[in-house]
Design a protein around this motif. Structure first.
Motif, PDB file in Angstrom:
ATOM      1  N   THR A  29       6.071  -6.449  -7.046  1.00 15.10           N
ATOM      2  CA  THR A  29       5.216  -5.301  -6.733  1.00 15.10           C
ATOM      3  C   THR A  29       6.036  -4.193  -6.085  1.00 15.10           C
ATOM      4  O   THR A  29       6.811  -4.451  -5.147  1.00 15.10           O
ATOM      5  CB  THR A  29       4.078  -5.718  -5.787  1.00 15.10           C
ATOM      6  OG1 THR A  29       3.353  -6.802  -6.375  1.00 15.10           O
ATOM      7  CG2 THR A  29       3.126  -4.563  -5.541  1.00 15.10           C
TER       8      THR A  29
ATOM      9  N   SER B 116       5.801  -5.770  -1.943  1.00 17.89           N
ATOM     10  CA  SER B 116       5.565  -7.131  -2.446  1.00 17.89           C
ATOM     11  C   SER B 116       5.489  -8.161  -1.325  1.00 17.89           C
ATOM     12  O   SER B 116       5.123  -9.305  -1.562  1.00 17.89           O
ATOM     13  CB  SER B 116       6.674  -7.528  -3.425  1.00 17.89           C
ATOM     14  OG  SER B 116       7.935  -7.524  -2.779  1.00 17.89           O
TER      15      SER B 116
ATOM     16  N   MET C  37       0.361   1.112  -6.363  1.00 16.21           N
ATOM     17  CA  MET C  37       1.386   0.116  -6.670  1.00 16.21           C
ATOM     18  C   MET C  37       1.427  -0.180  -8.161  1.00 16.21           C
ATOM     19  O   MET C  37       0.481   0.106  -8.889  1.00 16.21           O
ATOM     20  CB  MET C  37       1.108  -1.194  -5.921  1.00 16.21           C
ATOM     21  CG  MET C  37       1.080  -1.124  -4.426  1.00 16.21           C
ATOM     22  SD  MET C  37       0.614  -2.743  -3.755  1.00 16.21           S
ATOM     23  CE  MET C  37       0.740  -2.454  -1.994  1.00 16.21           C
ATOM     24  N   TYR C  38       2.519  -0.793  -8.593  1.00 16.27           N
ATOM     25  CA  TYR C  38       2.587  -1.334  -9.944  1.00 16.27           C
ATOM     26  C   TYR C  38       3.347  -2.656  -9.888  1.00 16.27           C
ATOM     27  O   TYR C  38       4.126  -2.906  -8.966  1.00 16.27           O
ATOM     28  CB  TYR C  38       3.270  -0.370 -10.914  1.00 16.27           C
ATOM     29  CG  TYR C  38       4.760  -0.208 -10.723  1.00 16.27           C
ATOM     30  CD1 TYR C  38       5.668  -0.996 -11.439  1.00 16.27           C
ATOM     31  CD2 TYR C  38       5.275   0.726  -9.820  1.00 16.27           C
ATOM     32  CE1 TYR C  38       7.034  -0.849 -11.265  1.00 16.27           C
ATOM     33  CE2 TYR C  38       6.633   0.878  -9.643  1.00 16.27           C
ATOM     34  CZ  TYR C  38       7.514   0.081 -10.374  1.00 16.27           C
ATOM     35  OH  TYR C  38       8.866   0.224 -10.196  1.00 16.27           O
ATOM     36  N   VAL C  39       3.073  -3.512 -10.851  1.00 16.83           N
ATOM     37  CA  VAL C  39       3.705  -4.834 -10.894  1.00 16.83           C
ATOM     38  C   VAL C  39       4.553  -4.920 -12.155  1.00 16.83           C
ATOM     39  O   VAL C  39       4.074  -4.666 -13.267  1.00 16.83           O
ATOM     40  CB  VAL C  39       2.651  -5.966 -10.892  1.00 16.83           C
ATOM     41  CG1 VAL C  39       3.338  -7.321 -10.955  1.00 16.83           C
ATOM     42  CG2 VAL C  39       1.768  -5.865  -9.656  1.00 16.83           C
TER      43      VAL C  39
END
Length: 399
Positions: free
Chosen positions: A166, A131, A159-161
């Motif tokens: 992040t 992030s 990635m994932y949020v």
């Protein structure tokens, strides 16, 4: 006339003269150079101090180049002088300026950038905060962005949020990096023992260029050079000049490389007045791909043609065309949208387009992370108008 070689005045032959050639590096890739300049060795202690006893068999010659300055009235040129022939009486040389000296004999011509050992950062996911990745202006030397393998379509550095934070996906066992171009070029020169001044490069937006040709973590190749093309250092600098419209001036004697923009180089070169034209030629500058003039050279990018490309590019397509879509709707799961589609009522497209609802829109299904478009797959002839209290005609079902 005065000629300084290695900061020492050379002894010249009487009535010395030689031809001096100016070239435009933007067309020929060369700068100024001279034809043969001969210096006496026999009975010349000063020239022997400059050149050494190079006429002796046991003396190593190699590609000997020495710093040189030629002064004659208002004519002043600095560069290097290369030895082309030697005997007991004299030494024959050629003056070379800038790019001409590099073309004559360059140590960069035998060094391939993908064969160097340039190192690599720590690949563990915990070493990089997904992030908070700093840019070049914040001191970063590389980035760690998600990218797609051009052959398999697999996503690296996925990635994932969640809750505006992040993080790396659990499938990410190791990271691969995209280094800043300016960092890698400097690293290559350092490995070869050269210093450099990239101050003017840093002043341009090109300082933000990154090398996107990364290697998958699973390959376990921890060397920046492995992702670089099979180019010599000379080829690398030449290609970067095309890309960034700039000039790299290489001083192999002092082992130093400097950068300047082509616009600055042209501005600083001034004007030359030709009072007596001996010969002339013309050059046609075109926008065609075959044009050799650097200012008109075009670049192309390879298409991404693996099977996953359409899937990966879908969100960008939606975002780019959002203003052309009537609305965007989101569904929780496939069952919900399937249930809706099964209950869509017929309508007369010619007179009741307002009943189309979401059937004309792009819809997003969250649980499968996919976009769908409800489209007409069949049309049916309705019965009598009294059945639906509509005029007799053709209606449509969407799916």
């Amino acid at each position: 006339m005065e000629i300084l070689i290695n900061d020492m005045p050379a002894v010249l032959k009487q009535k010395l003269s030689f031809d001096f050639v100016f070239e435009n590096r933007y067309f020929s890739g060369a700068d100024a150079y001279s034809m043969t300049i001969s210096f006496p060795l026999k009975h010349s202690a000063q020239n022997l101090r400059i050149f050494g006893h190079i006429n002796r068999v046991d003396v190593e010659k190699g590609n000997l180049k020495l710093p040189c300055t030629i002064r004659h009235g208002k004519f002043v040129k600095s560069g290097s002088i290369a030895i082309t022939a030697i005997d007991d009486v004299e030494v024959k040389t050629q003056f070379l300026e800038g790019r001409s000296a590099d073309n004559y004999a360059s140590s960069f011509d035998d060094c391939y950038i993908n064969e160097l050992e340039l190192g690599y950062p720590d690949t563990t996911p915990s070493s990089v905060d997904a992030s908070r990745q700093n840019g070049y202006d914040q001191g970063a030397k590389w980035l760690c962005y998600p990218w797609v393998n051009n052959n398999t379509g697999n996503v690296q550095n996925d990635m994932y949020v969640f809750a505006h934070h992040t993080s790396w996906e659990s499938s990410v066992k190791g990271l691969s990096f995209q280094p800043y171009l300016i960092y890698i070029v400097g690293l290559i020169l350092e490995k070869l023992g050269y210093t450099y001044d990239f101050t003017k490069w840093i002043d341009t937006p090109y300082r933000h260029l990154i090398i996107c040709n990364a290697l998958p973590y699973a390959w376990e190749i921890k060397n920046w050079a492995a992702a670089l093309p099979h180019w010599t250092v000379t080829e690398l600098l030449e290609q970067l000049e095309y890309l960034m419209n700039c000039e790299f001036d290489v001083d192999h004697i002092r082992k130093h490389v400097s950068y300047q923009t082509s616009h600055e180089a042209i501005t600083n070169s001034g004007e030359v007045t030709l009072s007596r034209v001996l010969d002339d030629y013309s050059v046609s500058v075109e926008d065609a791909a075959s044009c050799k003039y650097r200012e008109r050279q075009n670049f192309m990018f390879a298409e991404c043609d693996h099977k996953m490309q359409k899937y990966h590019s879908c969100p960008k397509f939606i975002e780019d065309h959002r203003k052309f879509l009537r609305q965007n709707t989101e569904w929780r799961d496939v069952d919900t949208i399937a249930n809706y589609a099964s209950q869509v009522q017929p309508y007369l497209a010619t007179t009741e387009p307002y009943k189309a609802g979401i059937q004309q829109c792009v819809t997003y299904v969250k649980d499968v992370d996919c976009y769908f478009v409800l489209r007409m797959v069949s049309n049916v002839i309705e019965g009598h108008a009294t059945d639906l209290n509509l005029p007799y005609g053709t209606s449509y079902r969407f799916m």
